[in-house]
Design a protein around this motif. Structure first.
Motif, PDB file in Angstrom:
ATOM      1  N   GLU A 100       4.833   5.309  -5.652  1.00  0.00           N
ATOM      2  CA  GLU A 100       4.660   5.383  -7.105  1.00  0.00           C
ATOM      3  C   GLU A 100       4.101   6.747  -7.511  1.00  0.00           C
ATOM      4  N   LEU A 101       3.132   7.209  -6.727  1.00  0.00           N
ATOM      5  CA  LEU A 101       2.515   8.507  -7.005  1.00  0.00           C
ATOM      6  C   LEU A 101       3.557   9.627  -6.912  1.00  0.00           C
ATOM      7  N   LEU A 157      -6.330  14.593   0.499  1.00  0.00           N
ATOM      8  CA  LEU A 157      -5.113  15.386   0.724  1.00  0.00           C
ATOM      9  C   LEU A 157      -5.090  16.642  -0.142  1.00  0.00           C
ATOM     10  N   LEU A 204      -6.045   4.533  -2.087  1.00  0.00           N
ATOM     11  CA  LEU A 204      -5.134   5.627  -2.422  1.00  0.00           C
ATOM     12  C   LEU A 204      -5.866   6.766  -3.146  1.00  0.00           C
ATOM     13  N   ARG A 229      -6.265   3.662 -14.409  1.00  0.00           N
ATOM     14  CA  ARG A 229      -5.352   4.717 -13.958  1.00  0.00           C
ATOM     15  C   ARG A 229      -5.681   6.044 -14.627  1.00  0.00           C
ATOM     16  N   ARG A 271       0.839  -1.213   0.000  1.00  0.00           N
ATOM     17  CA  ARG A 271       0.000   0.000   0.000  1.00  0.00           C
ATOM     18  C   ARG A 271       0.868   1.256   0.000  1.00  0.00           C
ATOM     19  N   GLN A 283       2.220   2.130  -3.424  1.00  0.00           N
ATOM     20  CA  GLN A 283       1.359   2.954  -4.299  1.00  0.00           C
ATOM     21  C   GLN A 283       1.621   4.441  -4.067  1.00  0.00           C
ATOM     22  N   GLY A 284       1.796   4.800  -2.801  1.00  0.00           N
ATOM     23  CA  GLY A 284       2.096   6.200  -2.475  1.00  0.00           C
ATOM     24  C   GLY A 284       3.444   6.613  -3.037  1.00  0.00           C
ATOM     25  N   MET A 332       3.205  12.013   0.546  1.00  0.00           N
ATOM     26  CA  MET A 332       3.308  10.554   0.480  1.00  0.00           C
ATOM     27  C   MET A 332       4.598  10.032   1.114  1.00  0.00           C
ATOM     28  N   TYR A 387      -5.748   4.246  -9.410  1.00  0.00           N
ATOM     29  CA  TYR A 387      -4.592   5.130  -9.272  1.00  0.00           C
ATOM     30  C   TYR A 387      -4.942   6.504  -9.829  1.00  0.00           C
ATOM     31  N   LEU A 388      -4.659   7.535  -9.045  1.00  0.00           N
ATOM     32  CA  LEU A 388      -4.952   8.912  -9.456  1.00  0.00           C
ATOM     33  C   LEU A 388      -3.759   9.774  -9.067  1.00  0.00           C
ATOM     34  N   SER A 389      -3.145  10.442 -10.040  1.00  0.00           N
ATOM     35  CA  SER A 389      -2.010  11.315  -9.724  1.00  0.00           C
ATOM     36  C   SER A 389      -2.412  12.761  -9.995  1.00  0.00           C
TER      37      SER A 389
END
Lengths: 140, 111
Positions: A37-38, B91, B84, B20, A31, A34-35, A113, B53-55
């Motif tokens: 990766e972001l 955030l 996430l 994604r 988990r 994933q952070g 993150m 997944y979201l950036s």
């Protein structure tokens, strides 16, 4: 583990994949991976878009390792000196859609993150260092 | 890597966003958004329950969409974010900027 990638967005998924596997192997919780990766996406996109002149072929070198209870990822490039973004208004501080700026969230999110995000310039290289703590007491 | 599907419900265009939404896929999302707006849709629920997944690039697409919809008298609501993706939304303050719901049903019912 260290690998070089061409500094272009076409390398993005391969580089993210490399770091995800290496970081989990180094003990990072999936988990948290994933952070990571972001955060890494934000840093790599910056290198791909701004480190080298348009049309100039450049490299980015990614190193993943473990250090005293943390996973460390370093991204290096040989491009122009990176100017850390100045803190401006960011969407996370806006209170309505009209006021919210469209950009400015990437580095903020990366910082959220990670346990550590630092930049240094060394021998014509930009080096961004990211760390995340790994669980130290086994699975709970 | 990005899956998009649409469904019309009670005056809303419900957009299922799966996979994604990141630097590589955001341009495809933006292109679709332009097409939906061109078709006259103004009120959107983004169903994020299948988004892994979201950036920040994805956030930029969402805020641009919300600005455009808002200036046309519409809005964008978010539904079903988890893990996430939910962390990123919270955030970045998007939970304050946009209406967020646990499910598409709740989002549509709240109108």
């Amino acid at each position: 583990m260290t690998r070089d990638f061409p500094a272009g967005l076409e390398s993005l998924y391969e580089a993210l994949e490399f770091v995800r596997h290496a970081a989990i192997e180094a003990g990072l919780d999936p988990r948290d991976a994933q952070g990571l990766e972001l955060a890494l996406e934000e840093i790599l996109v910056n290198v791909c878009n701004y480190a080298y002149e348009p049309g100039q072929e450049g490299l980015m070198r990614i190193r993943v390792g473990a250090e005293e209870g943390r996973v460390v990822v370093e991204v290096e490039d040989w491009g122009r000196e990176f100017t850390p973004p100045r803190g401006g208004p960011a969407a996370h501080e806006a209170t309505c859609v009209d006021e919210a700026p469209i950009g400015g969230l990437g580095v903020f999110l990366a910082g959220q993150m990670l346990d550590e995000l630092t930049y240094r310039r060394e021998e014509q290289r930009n080096i961004v260092r990211m760390t995340m703590r790994t669980p130290s007491c086994g699975a709970v | 890597m990005l899956e998009l599907g649409t469904e019309q419900r009670q005056g809303w265009l419900v957009v299922g966003v799966g996979g994604r939404l990141d630097t590589a896929t955001a341009p495809a999302f933006d292109e679709k958004r332009t097409a939906w707006m061109g078709e006259g849709h103004r009120r959107y629920v983004l169903d994020l329950s299948k988004l892994d997944y979201l950036s920040s690039a994805g956030l930029r697409s969402i805020i641009s969409m919300a600005k455009q919809a808002g200036s046309d008298g519409g809005q964008v609501s978010l539904a079903g974010a988890q893990g996430l993706v939910k962390d990123v939304i919270d955030l970045s303050g998007f939970n304050v900027l946009l209406s967020t719901f646990d499910s598409v049903d709740d989002a549509v019912a709240a109108a």
